[in-house]
Motif scaffolding. Sequence first.
Motif, PDB file in Angstrom:
ATOM      1  N   ALA A 142      41.660  39.848  36.637  1.00  0.00           N
ATOM      2  CA  ALA A 142      41.432  40.252  35.244  1.00  0.00           C
ATOM      3  C   ALA A 142      40.133  41.054  35.120  1.00  0.00           C
ATOM      4  N   VAL A 143      39.088  40.653  35.832  1.00  0.00           N
ATOM      5  CA  VAL A 143      37.833  41.418  35.834  1.00  0.00           C
ATOM      6  C   VAL A 143      38.072  42.791  36.437  1.00  0.00           C
ATOM      7  N   ASP A 144      38.816  42.812  37.529  1.00  0.00           N
ATOM      8  CA  ASP A 144      39.151  44.063  38.206  1.00  0.00           C
ATOM      9  C   ASP A 144      39.911  45.016  37.286  1.00  0.00           C
ATOM     10  N   THR A 145      40.958  44.526  36.623  1.00  0.00           N
ATOM     11  CA  THR A 145      41.759  45.398  35.757  1.00  0.00           C
ATOM     12  C   THR A 145      40.978  45.840  34.524  1.00  0.00           C
TER      13      THR A 145
ATOM     14  N   SER B  16      43.316  44.413  31.496  1.00  0.00           N
ATOM     15  CA  SER B  16      43.649  45.808  31.220  1.00  0.00           C
ATOM     16  C   SER B  16      43.686  46.094  29.729  1.00  0.00           C
ATOM     17  N   LEU B  17      44.288  45.179  28.966  1.00  0.00           N
ATOM     18  CA  LEU B  17      44.414  45.367  27.524  1.00  0.00           C
ATOM     19  C   LEU B  17      43.048  45.402  26.851  1.00  0.00           C
ATOM     20  N   ILE B  18      42.166  44.494  27.252  1.00  0.00           N
ATOM     21  CA  ILE B  18      40.821  44.463  26.677  1.00  0.00           C
ATOM     22  C   ILE B  18      40.059  45.735  27.044  1.00  0.00           C
ATOM     23  N   GLY B  19      40.122  46.126  28.319  1.00  0.00           N
ATOM     24  CA  GLY B  19      39.412  47.319  28.764  1.00  0.00           C
ATOM     25  C   GLY B  19      39.886  48.575  28.062  1.00  0.00           C
TER      26      GLY B  19
ATOM     27  N   ALA C 171      40.848  49.810  33.652  1.00  0.00           N
ATOM     28  CA  ALA C 171      41.310  50.372  32.379  1.00  0.00           C
ATOM     29  C   ALA C 171      40.151  50.881  31.534  1.00  0.00           C
ATOM     30  N   GLY C 172      39.027  50.188  31.581  1.00  0.00           N
ATOM     31  CA  GLY C 172      37.911  50.556  30.713  1.00  0.00           C
ATOM     32  C   GLY C 172      37.035  51.667  31.239  1.00  0.00           C
ATOM     33  N   PHE C 173      36.896  51.759  32.581  1.00  0.00           N
ATOM     34  CA  PHE C 173      35.897  52.671  33.127  1.00  0.00           C
ATOM     35  C   PHE C 173      36.450  53.720  34.092  1.00  0.00           C
ATOM     36  N   SER C 174      37.453  53.369  34.890  1.00  0.00           N
ATOM     37  CA  SER C 174      37.919  54.293  35.922  1.00  0.00           C
ATOM     38  C   SER C 174      39.446  54.354  35.971  1.00  0.00           C
ATOM     39  N   PRO C 175      40.110  55.376  35.318  1.00  0.00           N
ATOM     40  CA  PRO C 175      39.418  56.530  34.751  1.00  0.00           C
ATOM     41  C   PRO C 175      38.935  56.315  33.329  1.00  0.00           C
TER      42      PRO C 175
ATOM     43  N   LEU D  79      41.442  41.474  56.922  1.00  0.00           N
ATOM     44  CA  LEU D  79      40.272  40.599  56.884  1.00  0.00           C
ATOM     45  C   LEU D  79      40.666  39.134  56.817  1.00  0.00           C
ATOM     46  N   GLN D  80      39.722  38.275  57.155  1.00  0.00           N
ATOM     47  CA  GLN D  80      39.935  36.836  56.994  1.00  0.00           C
ATOM     48  C   GLN D  80      40.203  36.529  55.518  1.00  0.00           C
ATOM     49  N   GLN D  81      41.163  35.645  55.275  1.00  0.00           N
ATOM     50  CA  GLN D  81      41.541  35.322  53.896  1.00  0.00           C
ATOM     51  C   GLN D  81      40.372  34.675  53.150  1.00  0.00           C
ATOM     52  N   ARG D  82      40.003  35.279  52.021  1.00  0.00           N
ATOM     53  CA  ARG D  82      38.926  34.772  51.171  1.00  0.00           C
ATOM     54  C   ARG D  82      39.403  34.734  49.726  1.00  0.00           C
ATOM     55  N   HIS D  83      38.655  34.034  48.894  1.00  0.00           N
ATOM     56  CA  HIS D  83      38.971  34.043  47.470  1.00  0.00           C
ATOM     57  C   HIS D  83      38.703  35.446  46.928  1.00  0.00           C
ATOM     58  N   PRO D  84      39.594  35.983  46.078  1.00  0.00           N
ATOM     59  CA  PRO D  84      39.405  37.361  45.582  1.00  0.00           C
ATOM     60  C   PRO D  84      38.132  37.565  44.780  1.00  0.00           C
ATOM     61  N   ALA D  85      37.547  36.484  44.238  1.00  0.00           N
ATOM     62  CA  ALA D  85      36.284  36.629  43.502  1.00  0.00           C
ATOM     63  C   ALA D  85      35.188  37.208  44.385  1.00  0.00           C
ATOM     64  N   THR D  86      35.350  37.071  45.710  1.00  0.00           N
ATOM     65  CA  THR D  86      34.388  37.633  46.657  1.00  0.00           C
ATOM     66  C   THR D  86      34.239  39.136  46.468  1.00  0.00           C
ATOM     67  N   TYR D  87      35.305  39.784  46.047  1.00  0.00           N
ATOM     68  CA  TYR D  87      35.333  41.241  46.001  1.00  0.00           C
ATOM     69  C   TYR D  87      35.081  41.807  44.605  1.00  0.00           C
ATOM     70  N   VAL D  88      34.863  40.950  43.626  1.00  0.00           N
ATOM     71  CA  VAL D  88      34.593  41.424  42.264  1.00  0.00           C
ATOM     72  C   VAL D  88      33.317  42.259  42.216  1.00  0.00           C
ATOM     73  N   CYS D  89      32.382  41.968  43.114  1.00  0.00           N
ATOM     74  CA  CYS D  89      31.112  42.713  43.120  1.00  0.00           C
ATOM     75  C   CYS D  89      31.335  44.211  43.279  1.00  0.00           C
ATOM     76  N   PHE D  90      32.362  44.604  44.046  1.00  0.00           N
ATOM     77  CA  PHE D  90      32.636  46.036  44.224  1.00  0.00           C
ATOM     78  C   PHE D  90      33.064  46.670  42.902  1.00  0.00           C
ATOM     79  N   SER D  91      33.939  45.971  42.168  1.00  0.00           N
ATOM     80  CA  SER D  91      34.422  46.498  40.881  1.00  0.00           C
ATOM     81  C   SER D  91      33.282  46.640  39.884  1.00  0.00           C
ATOM     82  N   VAL D  92      32.442  45.615  39.798  1.00  0.00           N
ATOM     83  CA  VAL D  92      31.346  45.627  38.830  1.00  0.00           C
ATOM     84  C   VAL D  92      30.316  46.696  39.175  1.00  0.00           C
ATOM     85  N   LEU D  93      29.971  46.799  40.464  1.00  0.00           N
ATOM     86  CA  LEU D  93      28.997  47.810  40.885  1.00  0.00           C
ATOM     87  C   LEU D  93      29.536  49.216  40.613  1.00  0.00           C
TER      88      LEU D  93
END
Length: 369
Positions: free
Chosen positions: A221-224, A353-356, A228-232, A280-294
Amino acid sequence: VYWESIFVVLPCFSGYAALFGLQHEVKVRLRIADDSSQASHHFGAAVSCLYLFGLIFRLAHKVVFSSLNPRVRVHVALTCMMLSMLVMSVVILTLECYDLYWVVVSYSLGGAAIGSFESNLLNCLTPFGHKTKRLAILGIPLGVNSILIGGFFLMGPPLQVSVTAVFAAVAALNFIGMLVFANWIPPSGETESGGMNELVADCKGCRHWLPLLWHYPLAFAVDTFTLAGFSPGLSLYVYNKDVVEVTAVGMVLETKTFFAFYNTANMLGGLCGRWLSYQLQQRHPATYVCFSVLGALLLVLQEPVLAPAGAFLVMLGDGLIYGTISRHVDSVIPQEFNLIAISYWLFIGDVGSLIGSSLISYLHDWLVA
């Protein structure tokens, strides 16, 4: 390994990208300014129907198309996307029916298509294993960027292809996607057609799948939201002049050419993320939220030279999160709950996506106006 599945996914997501990626072109044709006017906010609400109906049909496909099995629902979804493109290209842009009602119809059909398509197609491909599904989800960034790169390149100099022709071409692509799915992807034993009873049964059996999954889609949800909100999203309204001054020393690009470079970075991030998610080794997807936010933060800076890096990071995070959750569902969720688990995951993502999407015009007012 059914690599042809890429050419089923690609057309649907080309339509999805045409709706959100070319929204500014449509807005210009409707003679609506990029400002804080009521007309501008109404257009933003009409465009948000793409995400609203996507959200609704993540689960509603099990009821509205209750008599159809997942394979047939894929065909229905591709048909809806084709109709969305035809409404846009023929009714709005060719016949010049500029009433926002038609924009709502086109974007609603597109939302219903993407909401029904994704979960049912992934369910149909699950029996073919990780390799087929990994290839299939590569069709998402390829489809999106067939418009965000190819479409913007064609519409820019020297070709100057009209946006009407782009929407019409995507309609044709969706018809081809139906032919590919019908002739090259074999049935995999899909039998679900229980409608509301099936949905109730899935909910009653939630103890068998929900505890294994419920927190994973929150990262999606953070990713979407950033997608939707920023890219594009916001970027389409930040760089809305004829040209973009990329650097302070005077490097200038025609805006559509700039977006072709911007979206190349977008595609590379999506492809890398989806491919790496299965390596990659299976991890929780929250690990990768930093890329979306940055990535979103880089886009908020409104520095053209940094925009491609922001797009790359947003899509890298998206690919890693999407592929990680898809892999997790296939690995731990019982087969009989595969479709409802995928639908739940994508439903939560569509909330973001809807919020963004709904905030784009307000983000523009805050950051640009």
